[in-house]
Write an enzyme that holds these catalytic residues in place. Structure first.
Site, PDB file in Angstrom:
ATOM      1  N   CYS A  43      -1.513  -3.739   2.080  1.00 46.16           N
ATOM      2  CA  CYS A  43      -1.005  -2.371   2.212  1.00 46.16           C
ATOM      3  C   CYS A  43       0.296  -2.198   1.417  1.00 46.16           C
ATOM      4  CB  CYS A  43      -0.740  -2.073   3.684  1.00 46.16           C
ATOM      5  SG  CYS A  43       0.040  -0.481   3.972  1.00 46.16           S
ATOM      6  N   PRO A  44       0.345  -1.270   0.476  1.00 42.78           N
ATOM      7  CA  PRO A  44       1.563  -1.078  -0.311  1.00 42.78           C
ATOM      8  C   PRO A  44       2.768  -0.640   0.529  1.00 42.78           C
ATOM      9  CG  PRO A  44      -0.101   0.568  -0.896  1.00 42.78           C
ATOM     10  CD  PRO A  44      -0.737  -0.382   0.055  1.00 42.78           C
TER      11      PRO A  44
END
Length: 128
Positions: A43-44
């Site tokens: 997940c960024p």
């Protein structure tokens, strides 16, 4: 740094152990598990928040931060997973504060996603 990476999440918030004292708080951050192929979060938003969380929770006066991994993307996307249903985590990362209210441990605040990147807001949220 007061990060607890081997924290065992109890069955509900009411079973969380809080330090003694009237102003006792517990902080839990819900993050993704690392992608086995990259060794980093898939997940960024989690990748962006880690440096901010580490800086904020590293001073000696900072409270401890329990780290809970919600799993890989398929596990997180399951709308019936325990983090979404029991712990009411709508998105990740989510930093949640728990306190004693009328003798019961309850959630008293939550910062999610980009809110965690606002270091001033984050410091105020945890009280340092």
């Amino acid at each position: 740094m007061p990060l607890i990476t081997d924290f065992e999440l109890p069955s509900s918030a009411k079973h969380l152990s809080l330090p003694e004292g009237a102003d006792a708080k517990a902080f839990i951050v819900f993050v993704t598990s690392d992608d086995p192929a990259t060794g980093q979060s898939w997940c960024p938003d989690v990748r962006a928040s880690w440096p901010v969380l580490k800086r904020t929770f590293s001073p000696s006066n900072a409270p401890e931060l329990a780290v809970v991994e919600v799993g890989q993307k398929p596990e997180w996307k399951d709308l019936q997973n325990v983090y979404r249903t029991t712990w009411k985590i709508p998105c990740i990362p989510a930093l949640v504060r728990y306190e004693r209210v009328n003798g019961e441990t309850v959630e008293t605040g939550k910062l999610v996603e980009g809110e965690i990147l606002d270091e001033q807001k984050l410091r105020e949220f945890i009280g340092v």
